[in-house]
Design a protein around this motif. Sequence first.
Motif, short mmCIF file in Angstrom:
data_model
loop_
_atom_site.label_atom_id
_atom_site.label_comp_id
_atom_site.label_asym_id
_atom_site.label_seq_id
_atom_site.Cartn_x
_atom_site.Cartn_y
_atom_site.Cartn_z
N ILE A 184 0.83 -1.20 0.00
CA ILE A 184 0.00 0.00 0.00
C ILE A 184 0.87 1.26 0.00
CG2 ILE A 184 -1.80 1.24 1.21
CD1 ILE A 184 -2.71 -1.37 -0.01
N ILE A 185 1.97 1.23 0.75
CA ILE A 185 2.88 2.38 0.77
C ILE A 185 3.47 2.62 -0.62
CG2 ILE A 185 5.08 3.21 1.67
CD1 ILE A 185 4.37 1.90 4.32
N GLY A 186 3.87 1.54 -1.31
CA GLY A 186 4.40 1.69 -2.66
C GLY A 186 3.38 2.24 -3.64
N ILE A 187 2.14 1.74 -3.55
CA ILE A 187 1.07 2.26 -4.42
C ILE A 187 0.81 3.73 -4.14
CG2 ILE A 187 -1.38 2.05 -4.98
CD1 ILE A 187 -1.14 -0.94 -4.45
N PHE A 188 0.83 4.11 -2.87
CA PHE A 188 0.61 5.51 -2.52
C PHE A 188 1.72 6.40 -3.08
CE2 PHE A 188 1.54 9.01 0.43
CZ PHE A 188 0.36 9.72 0.32
N CYS A 189 2.96 5.95 -3.00
CA CYS A 189 4.08 6.75 -3.54
C CYS A 189 3.91 6.98 -5.04
CB CYS A 189 5.40 6.05 -3.25
SG CYS A 189 5.89 6.06 -1.51
N LEU A 190 3.56 5.93 -5.76
CA LEU A 190 3.39 6.05 -7.21
C LEU A 190 2.21 6.95 -7.55
CD1 LEU A 190 4.21 5.16 -10.07
CD2 LEU A 190 2.71 3.18 -9.79
N ALA A 191 1.07 6.73 -6.89
CA ALA A 191 -0.14 7.50 -7.21
C ALA A 191 -0.01 8.95 -6.77
CB ALA A 191 -1.35 6.84 -6.55
N SER A 192 0.58 9.19 -5.61
CA SER A 192 0.68 10.56 -5.12
C SER A 192 1.67 11.39 -5.93
CB SER A 192 1.09 10.56 -3.65
OG SER A 192 2.35 9.95 -3.46
N SER A 193 2.77 10.78 -6.38
CA SER A 193 3.71 11.53 -7.22
C SER A 193 3.06 11.88 -8.56
CB SER A 193 4.98 10.72 -7.45
OG SER A 193 4.68 9.47 -8.06
N THR A 194 2.27 10.96 -9.11
CA THR A 194 1.52 11.26 -10.33
C THR A 194 0.50 12.37 -10.10
OG1 THR A 194 1.78 8.96 -11.03
CG2 THR A 194 0.09 10.26 -12.15
N LEU B 299 0.61 14.74 -7.78
CA LEU B 299 1.29 16.02 -7.56
C LEU B 299 1.75 16.61 -8.88
CD1 LEU B 299 2.29 17.99 -5.40
CD2 LEU B 299 4.43 16.70 -5.31
N TYR B 300 2.25 15.76 -9.78
CA TYR B 300 2.66 16.25 -11.11
C TYR B 300 1.45 16.79 -11.87
CZ TYR B 300 4.43 16.16 -15.90
OH TYR B 300 4.78 16.49 -17.19
N SER B 301 0.34 16.08 -11.81
CA SER B 301 -0.85 16.52 -12.53
C SER B 301 -1.38 17.85 -11.99
CB SER B 301 -1.93 15.44 -12.42
OG SER B 301 -3.13 15.85 -13.03
N PHE C 91 11.08 16.75 -9.43
CA PHE C 91 10.70 17.38 -8.16
C PHE C 91 9.63 16.56 -7.45
CE2 PHE C 91 7.65 20.16 -5.97
CZ PHE C 91 8.46 20.67 -4.96
N CYS C 92 8.61 16.12 -8.18
CA CYS C 92 7.52 15.32 -7.57
C CYS C 92 8.04 13.99 -7.06
CB CYS C 92 6.40 15.11 -8.59
SG CYS C 92 5.58 16.64 -9.13
N ILE C 93 8.89 13.34 -7.84
CA ILE C 93 9.47 12.08 -7.38
C ILE C 93 10.33 12.29 -6.15
CG2 ILE C 93 11.06 10.22 -8.03
CD1 ILE C 93 10.08 10.53 -10.90
N GLY C 94 11.08 13.40 -6.13
CA GLY C 94 11.92 13.69 -4.97
C GLY C 94 11.10 13.89 -3.70
N ASP D 250 0.15 14.78 3.99
CA ASP D 250 -1.09 15.49 3.68
C ASP D 250 -1.01 16.20 2.33
OD1 ASP D 250 -2.05 14.61 6.05
OD2 ASP D 250 -1.88 16.52 7.11
N THR D 251 0.17 16.76 2.00
CA THR D 251 0.33 17.41 0.70
C THR D 251 0.18 16.40 -0.43
OG1 THR D 251 1.82 19.03 1.69
CG2 THR D 251 1.89 18.79 -0.71
N LEU D 252 0.85 15.27 -0.31
CA LEU D 252 0.73 14.23 -1.33
C LEU D 252 -0.68 13.67 -1.37
CD1 LEU D 252 4.11 12.37 -0.71
CD2 LEU D 252 3.56 13.85 -2.64
N GLY D 253 -1.32 13.53 -0.21
CA GLY D 253 -2.68 13.00 -0.18
C GLY D 253 -3.68 13.93 -0.84
#
Length: 580
Positions: free
Chosen positions: A244-254, A256-258, A296-299, A319-322
């Motif tokens: 779940i943590i890995g999925i959140f990292c991938l989805a939240s970086s996407t 944030l970029y969007s 930047f988003c990945i970082g 919270d920002t990524l969420g």
Amino acid sequence: MAAARLAAALLLLAAQVACEYGMLHVVSEKGGPQSKDYCILYNPQWARLPHDLAKVSFLQLRDLRSAQLCSHFDLPADGFSNQIPLVARGNCTFYEKVRLAQGSGARGLLVVSKEKLVPPGGNKTQYEEISIPVALLSHRDSQDIFRRFGLVVRVALYAPGEPVLDYNMVIIFIMAVGTVALGGYWAGSRDVKKYMKHKRDDGPEKQEDEAVDVTPVMICVFVVMCCLMLVLLYYFYDRLVYVIIGIFCLASSTGLYSCLAPCVRRLPFCRCRVPDNSLPYFHKRPQARMLLLALFCIGITVVWGIFRNEDQWAWVLQDTLGIAFCLYMLKTIRLPTFKACTLLLLVLFIYDVFFVFITPFLTKSGNSIMVEVATGPSNSSTHEKLPMVLKVPRLNTSPLSLCDRPFSLLGFGDILVPGLLVAYCHRFDIQVQSSRVYFVACTIAYGLGLLVTFMALVLMQRGQPALLYLVPCTLLTSCAVALWRRELGAFWMGSGFAKDGPQSPWTPAEGPQPPKDSGAPLPQQPPCEELAKSPLPAEETDAGIVDPAQDPASPVGSIPEPTDRDQAQPGPVAQPGTSA
């Protein structure tokens, strides 16, 4: 069998032991300034603890963790005169332990538990016989006490008062309502812009992603998957939490970029593109500033992933990524009809209530599956928490914040599910030109539902299924506005923005008529060969929906004067809600 199980569950509920959180205040025996509070769980039916630490006497803590105090052989020769013994849990009841301790002069009893803290229970007769407090202390805290202060320490047991409402709820309220309002407005505006403006598919303003229309089948599959994932997390939390943590990292970086990409595209500099190449994705020659934004988003996501358990500041990144993730989902997922909105919200309403209020009767521990998974099981070896929540640390100064969860949580589902309805209301507002009355009313209803959730949380002092209050507030408000405006039929069947959808019932089917005073008959349409030789401008050949300003069916539109080209090439004009 089912009736017997239900009866057992009701008996279990009736037999629940009253319990409260308290504090164990430890100071050094040498009288130094060093001190620390530790959380304890006690049963006020044995004896109540005072609320003010200044009125409590400090007593010596007697370390008997090697004994369980189940027989007279475990008692020391000198007894427990004005002491608080610390004994191990197991092999006998709490009543047997505290009866021996009180008979030997103890002023209280602390039981060390290596398992989850449970309230020390007894019966009415036993409660009347005992006059000293009984509390449970975690094994980890007991080790920390003697490692930090040594073997000779003085302690005091007390139960400080806790504020009814924490200010962090205000922060969560602002974040949740702001995300729903912004996400619903952005999703509706983006959808309207896509279907009502003339933009060629190969133009520079081409949309990069497509919205996904949710169907009833997709809703059913989604809910079944949510149930399976929740149950799997309950039984295999330590293994699945990292997934779940890995999925959140991938989805939240996407996400944030969007969210940041539209702002970066407006910058007047760094528009150079990658040179020609044959690499995947890079062969499209993206702009350098977009690559920098992606890095930047990945970082940001990597920094959160590394320091995610830092309670002091990592919650800000989460919270920002969420919020970025929720905005991205509200922009991408679209409910095409109010019927689909109702189905989704009602099914998830039942799902939320079942896993919060019903599952405690079905689990051995008597805990809610939803709350257990959201806050992280107490017996988890990883001590990881699911990131799919907005979290804000408690802002009150009560020491009890150490006992209860140090954060207030709000799940993403409590934002996304009502937010999809808010986005639908915004699209429908622009369709019927209602000055966003549906959007504003549904957003206000969401805020009121969230306030009711907080009130229920304070009154019941237990985790609440937020959708229990949010779904009725938003659905009933939307229906009431539609009934008041006499548009319930159109509101139920959809806003008419879906591709290849039927024509909206409130949109006229016929195209614009020539002025009656022109006096000139319409000439015959030229042959196909001539049309092929003289193509129309982009505004006339682009298949799509005309601009509302040019639409004669629009209340604010005006009928343009016919030109020579209009008279030479008459044809039907597409109406809002239809496809060319």
